[in-house]
Design a protein around this motif. Structure first.
Motif, short mmCIF file in Angstrom:
data_model
loop_
_atom_site.label_atom_id
_atom_site.label_comp_id
_atom_site.label_asym_id
_atom_site.label_seq_id
_atom_site.Cartn_x
_atom_site.Cartn_y
_atom_site.Cartn_z
N HIS A 111 -15.17 65.04 17.84
CA HIS A 111 -16.30 64.52 18.69
C HIS A 111 -16.00 64.66 20.21
CE1 HIS A 111 -20.31 61.78 18.37
NE2 HIS A 111 -20.15 62.52 18.87
N ASP A 134 -24.53 57.64 14.52
CA ASP A 134 -22.38 57.68 14.51
C ASP A 134 -22.65 56.77 14.09
OD1 ASP A 134 -19.69 57.77 15.44
OD2 ASP A 134 -20.21 58.58 16.94
N ASP A 138 -17.98 54.92 19.51
CA ASP A 138 -16.65 55.85 20.86
C ASP A 138 -16.67 55.91 22.60
OD1 ASP A 138 -16.29 57.64 18.20
OD2 ASP A 138 -17.95 59.28 19.13
N ASP A 217 -22.73 63.19 14.96
CA ASP A 217 -21.36 62.99 14.25
C ASP A 217 -21.81 62.87 12.82
OD1 ASP A 217 -19.14 61.69 13.24
OD2 ASP A 217 -18.30 60.88 14.83
#
Ligand SMILES: [Mn+2]
Length: 295
Positions: A111, A134, A138, A217
Motif C-alpha cells: 500500500h 481498506d 494505515d 486496498d
C-alpha cells in the motif's frame, strides 16, 4: 518514457498504445519492502495483468466496450532496486508526473505506493479528496520504526494536506482511532457501522467537489470474496458495495476522478480464481471512470 516490452501482458489483452495516444495509464508498482505478515505483493501486478486476459473486454454493468472506447498505455513495471522506500516512492511520483494529468491506475504492490502515485498527480494535495477502501486505517505515524511503511501510508498522504474518506476500516491502533476522532480532514466509516450508514457513505461520495483519488486496498473487501492478501480481516465491503462506491464516484459531476490504485493483492493458487477476481477491480475502476468522464 517507457514503452511497452512486446512480451509484456497488457490489461485485458488490449492493443498496446503509446502514452501520448492513451486515455489512461496502467502503472505496475510491485513494491514489497515493508509488508508485515503474508508476502507476495511483488507478484501482484503481473498476476492481475495475466488474469485480466481471461476477462471480457465488454462490461455489461457500465455498458462499456474497452476495445472500442478506451486506449490504455501499459507502462513497464517500476521495480525496486532494494534501496530506500522513500526513493522508490519518489520514482513512482516522477513516473506519474511524466503522464501529465492523464488518469493513472497503479497496480501494487504494497500500500505504501499510494503516496508516490498521489504525489505525482498534477493537482494540489490541499484540493484532493482520497477515498480509501481498506480494512486497516494505515494512519500510524511510524510502524516498527519506519515512517514509510504500508501501515503509515495514509498518514503520509494526510501530511500532504489531502482530505480522506475511509470505508471498511476494521483494524486500528488506539493512536489511529484517536486521530480519526480528532482530525477533521479524516472521515472514517468503520466496517461495524458501515452497513447501517451505507446510504450516508454514498451520499458523502456524491457530495465531493474537486479532484478525487481512489485507493483500493484489496483487504478492504470481504475476504470471503477475496482472501488473497497479506493481512486479511473478517468483514468488509461486499462486491456490490464496492461497485456502488465506484458508481457514486463516477456519477458525481462535481468531482473529477484523477487516479486510482489497487494494492496489497497477493496472488495465490488457493483458493483458485482469486487472480481473476482481483483483476476485475482495475477493470471495473477503468470502466466506471471512463463512463463518468463522458458525462
Ligand atoms: Mn492498506
Amino acid at each position: 518514457m517507457s514503452f511497452l516490452d512486446p512480451d509484456q501482458t497488457t490489461l485485458l489483452k488490449l492493443a498496446p498504445c503509446s502514452p501520448g495516444d492513451a486515455d489512461a495509464i496502467v502503472l505496475p508498482v510491485p513494491l514489497e519492502m515493508t509488508v508485515s505478515y503474508g508476502q507476495g505483493t511483488l507478484r501482484g501486478p503481473s498476476a492481475i495483468l495475466e488474469a485480466s486476459t481471461q476477462i471480457e473486454t465488454f462490461d455489461e454493468e457500465w455498458e462499456f466496450d474497452f476495445e472500442r472506447d478506451l486506449r490504455i498505455h501499459n507502462a513497464a513495471p517500476l521495480s525496486s532496486d532494494g534501496g530506500r522506500v522513500k526513493d522508490y516512492l519518489e520514482g513512482v511520483a516522477a513516473s506519474v508526473r511524466q503522464y501529465d494529468g492523464k488518469f493513472v491506475l497503479g497496480l501494487g504492490g504494497e500500500h505504501t505506493v499510494t503516496w508516490g502515485l498521489i504525489k505525482g498527480l498534477s493537482v494540489s494535495p490541499e484540493d484532493l479528496t482520497v477515498i480509501q477502501i481498506d480494512a486497516h486505517a494505515d494512519l500510524r505515524d511510524q510502524y516498527e520504526g519506519e515512517e514509510w511503511s504500508h501501515a503509515c501510508v495514509m498518514r503520509r498522504v494526510l501530511d500532504e494536506g489531502c482530505r480522506l474518506i475511509q470505508i471498511g476500516i476494521r483494524s486500528t491502533a488506539r493512536e489511529e482511532f484517536e486521530l480519526i476522532g480528532s482530525e477533521p480532514r479524516v472521515q472514517s466509516y468503520y466496517a461495524h457501522q458501515m452497513h447501517g450508514s451505507w446510504a450516508a457513505i454514498l451520499e458523502t461520495i456524491g457530495l465531493i467537489r474537486g479532484p478525487v483519488y481512489l485507493t483500493l486496498d484489496v483487504d478492504g473487501i470481504d475476504p470471503s470474496i477475496l482472501p488473497s492478501t497479506g493481512t486479511p480481516q473478517p468483514g468488509g465491503l461486499s462486491w456490490s458495495e464496492t461497485m456502488q462506491v465506484l458508481r457514486a464516484l463516477s456519477s458525481n459531476k462535481n468531482a473529477s476522478w484523477v487516479g486510482a490504485d489497487v494494492v496489497e493483492f497477493v496472488p495465490s493458487p488457493n483458493p483458485p480464481g482469486c487472480d481473476i477476481i482481483a483483476a476485475k477491480l482495475p477493470v471495473k475502476i477503468l470502466a466506471s471512470w471512463a463512463t463518468g468522464r463522458r458525462k
